[in-house]
Enzyme design. Structure first.
Site, PDB file in Angstrom:
ATOM      1  N   HIS A  56       4.587  -5.332   3.375  1.00 26.85           N
ATOM      2  CA  HIS A  56       5.745  -4.488   3.699  1.00 26.85           C
ATOM      3  C   HIS A  56       5.538  -3.728   5.007  1.00 26.85           C
ATOM      4  O   HIS A  56       6.236  -2.755   5.266  1.00 26.85           O
ATOM      5  CB  HIS A  56       5.988  -3.488   2.574  1.00 26.85           C
ATOM      6  CG  HIS A  56       6.119  -4.093   1.221  1.00 26.85           C
ATOM      7  ND1 HIS A  56       7.078  -5.032   0.919  1.00 26.85           N
ATOM      8  CD2 HIS A  56       5.406  -3.915   0.080  1.00 26.85           C
ATOM      9  CE1 HIS A  56       6.952  -5.397  -0.348  1.00 26.85           C
ATOM     10  NE2 HIS A  56       5.943  -4.734  -0.884  1.00 26.85           N
ATOM     11  N   HIS A 215      10.143  -7.956  -2.553  1.00 28.74           N
ATOM     12  CA  HIS A 215       9.152  -9.009  -2.816  1.00 28.74           C
ATOM     13  C   HIS A 215       9.845 -10.360  -2.926  1.00 28.74           C
ATOM     14  O   HIS A 215       9.279 -11.320  -3.446  1.00 28.74           O
ATOM     15  CB  HIS A 215       8.392  -8.720  -4.106  1.00 28.74           C
ATOM     16  CG  HIS A 215       7.836  -7.340  -4.174  1.00 28.74           C
ATOM     17  ND1 HIS A 215       8.546  -6.291  -4.711  1.00 28.74           N
ATOM     18  CD2 HIS A 215       6.658  -6.831  -3.730  1.00 28.74           C
ATOM     19  CE1 HIS A 215       7.817  -5.184  -4.613  1.00 28.74           C
ATOM     20  NE2 HIS A 215       6.678  -5.473  -4.017  1.00 28.74           N
TER      21      HIS A 215
END
Lengths: 329, 329
Positions: A56, A215
C-alpha cells in the site's frame, strides 16, 4: 508478471532498504526490518504506531516523521505484521507518554495489534479506522474496511500528538476523525501480488469493480466501465449519504490512486468529485490528489471526504515532514 | 482502453480544471487553459516558463509555484503547445526581468518555443534539456531527448531565479545543470494515448524496452525482462560513463516512475541504483523517488543522476512550494 524486482522473497527487504537509504534524514530502519522509525523522536510525546501488510506504499512508512507517525510496521505484501514487530516498534518509539496504535480494520491487523497491546508494559490505546462505505463486511474484515481515510486519521493525530495531547485525548480524536471520514474505491484492473505471480482477480476489458478493497478484494458489484463523472457520482453519492454532513460543511477531498493510475486521470476524477460536492452545497476547503494508499499495481482510485471543523482543519494544516507528505516545514 | 475519463476530447481540459481547483492556493489557470500560472508572482524576478505535451504529469504544471516555474503551457497529449500559448504565458508571468524558456529537446517544442521567443517584445532566453543518454537521435528529437532530468533543471533554476539571478546567469546555470544531469529509462508496458485508444507499442509478456522515451518511443533495444539489479546496472552504467564525474562526487539520485509503477518497485530500483553508485565511489547526497515525469500509464521507470557541487546542492535544498514538490516552506 512484469515487475521491477529481483527475487520475489527479497522485494520487501530491498524496498525498505531503498526507502531508508533515500529518506535517511527522516527515518531509521529497526532491527531485522521490523519497523521504520522516525529518526528524531520527540521526548514526552505520545508515540503513534501504525502498520499493516505491505503493497500500500507510501502508507504507512511514507507517513513516518515529524507531525505524523513515529513508527510503522510493514508486514509481507497484504499480510499483517506480527505482534512482535508492533511491540518492538512501540518500545523503540515510546518516550514515556504511551503509544497509540492506528489500525486499519482487517481481522489479522486488529488481532495482532491487540496481542501487541496486551504484551505492552506501558500505556497503550488503539484507534481503528473503517472509512470504506462500499461494503459492511468483506473478505478480510468484520465490519467496514479501513482504507485511504487512514491517511487523514494519521495526519490529524500526528499533528495533535506533536502539540502535546495525551493518550486518551488522542484516542478520542482518532475516533472522531474516523467518523468524519468516508471513502469508496473503484478498480479498472487487478493488482498482482509478487508471490502469486498472477493477477488477484480477472476483469473483462470493459468491466470495473465498484467498491473494490485495497487488496483487490471484491466490492459491491462488477459493472461495465463507466465515465469518470458516473463513477464519481456513484462513489460520492454513497460517501455523502453515509457521512450525512450538513451542506456548507467545509470538506477535505482526497483523490487517491491505487498505484497504476496516472495523475492526469486522478485530476479528471478530482474535477468530477469537486463538481458533485459543490453541486450539493459543500465547500472544498482542502484537497489532496496522488497515489498514497495503493494496492500494488492496481489501476483505479478511491475518493475520500472528511467533514472538517476548525480543529480538524488546523490539524490538517499543521506542519508535516515525512517521505510522502510534507508541508509547513 | 480503460481510463478514468469522460470524453476523450475533454481529458486535458477537465484534468487542468481539477488541478487548478485543488491547487488554487498555488496556481491560476490562464484564459482558454493556455497556461497554468503561479498565483502570486514575485515582481522583479525572471519568469521561468516551461511546457510541452501533456501526459507527463505532474511535469510541468505540478512544478509551478514558489521556487520553481512561473508558468507552464500544456499541449494536447504528447503534442507541443503552440507559440501562442507560450507567448501568453510569458506575458502573464514576466514582471519586467525577462522570461526564460525551459524546453525539453523535442523538435516540435523547440520550434514552437523559438517562434514564441521571436514574438516576444521583452527579454527572453532559452535552456534546452537533453539528459537522456539512451539514444543520440530518436522519433521526435534531433539529438538527445529531454526527460526526467528536466525536473532537476527546473528546480535549480527556480531557486536561483527566486534568489534574484538575472536572465543571462540563469541561462548559463541551466546549461550547467543540464550538463551535470543524465538519465535513462526502461518500459515494462506501453502507454495508451486516450485519442489513440490502444497501446502505442506492443511488448511481449517477457520483454522490456531498454532506453525507452517518455512518449513510448523506442530506446536502445527490446530485450528479455531482467532483474531490477541488472536493469539498474545497465542504466547506471550508461549514465555514469556519459557523466564522467569523479568518484567521490556527491550525487542527486532521482528514481522516476512512468505512471503505472508502484512505489514498492521504485524503492527496489532506488536500492539497486544506490548500491551501484556507492560501489563506484559516489555519495548520494540527495534522493527523490516517485512518479514525476511520466508517460501516461506506462509501467517502468527512469534513473537520473546529477553531479552536485555546493551551488547546485544549495539550489536543490532551497524552499519550493508547488503541487508536486514541496519542502522548506
Amino acid at each position: 508478471m512484469k515487475k521491477l524486482i529481483n527475487a520475489v522473497d527479497d522485494v520487501l527487504t530491498e524496498s525498505l532498504q531503498g526507502f531508508a537509504a533515500v529518506h535517511g534524514d527522516i527515518v531509521a530502519l529497526g532491527e531485522d526490518n521490523k519497523f521504520v522509525r522516525r529518526r528524531n523522536l520527540k521526548p514526552g510525546k505520545v508515540a503513534l504506531i501504525s502498520g499493516g501488510g505491505s503493497g500500500h506504499e507510501p502508507l504507512h512508512a511514507g507517513f513516518v516523521g515529524l507531525g505524523m507517525l513515529d513508527a510503522a510496521c510493514p508486514g509481507q505484501v497484504f499480510t499483517s505484521p506480527t505482534p512482535d514487530q508492533m511491540l518492538a516498534a512501540a518500545q523503540a518509539a515510546d518516550t514515556g507518554a504511551g503509544a497509540l496504535f492506528i489500525v486499519k480494520n482487517y481481522e489479522g491487523d486488529v488481532m495482532n495489534f491487540a496481542m501487541a497491546a496486551e504484551m505492552m508494559e506501558t500505556k497503550v490505546a488503539t484507534v481503528i479506522t473503517d472509512d470504506d462505505v462500499a461494503v459492511e463486511t468483506s473478505t478480510y474484515s468484520t465490519g467496514r474496511r479501513g482504507v485511504a481515510g487512514t491517511l487523514v486519521v494519521e495526519k490529524m493525530l500526528g499533528a495533535a500528538a506533536e502539540q502535546g495531547r495525551d493518550l486518551s485525548a488522542l484516542r478520542a480524536l482518532g475516533d472522531d476523525v474516523n467518523k468524519r471520514t468516508r471513502s469508496m474505491g473503484v478498480a479498472l484492473t487487478s493488482c498482482t501480488v509478487p508471490a502469486a505471480g498472477k493477477p488477484t482477480f480477472a476483469l473483462g476489458e470493459d468491466e470495473m469493480e465498484m467498491g473494490v478493497g485495497i487488496h483487490g478484494e471484491p466490492g459491491r458489484r462488477r459493472v461495465k466501465l463507466a465515465s469518470a463523472d458516473a463513477i464519481a457520482e456513484e462513489m460520492m453519492g454513497a460517501i455523502l449519504t453515509d457521512l450525512a454532513a450538513k451542506p456548507g460543511t467545509p470538506c477535505l477531498l482526497l483523490v487517491n490512486g491505487f498505484g497504476a493510475t496516472p495523475a492526469m486521470e486522478l485530476y479528471v476524477m478530482a474535477n468530477a468529485a469537486r463538481r458533485i460536492l459543490e453541486g450539493r452545497g459543500f465547500t472544498i476547503a482542502r484537497g489532496l490528489v496522488g497515489s498514497y494508499v495503493t494496492s500494488l499495481d492496481m489501476a483505479g482510485c478511491s475518493l475520500t471526504v472528511t467533514a472538517l471543523d476548525d480543529t480538524t482543519l488546523a490539524l490538517w494544516d499543521a506542519p508535516v515532514h515525512t517521505a510522502a507528505l510534507r508541508w509547513g516545514c
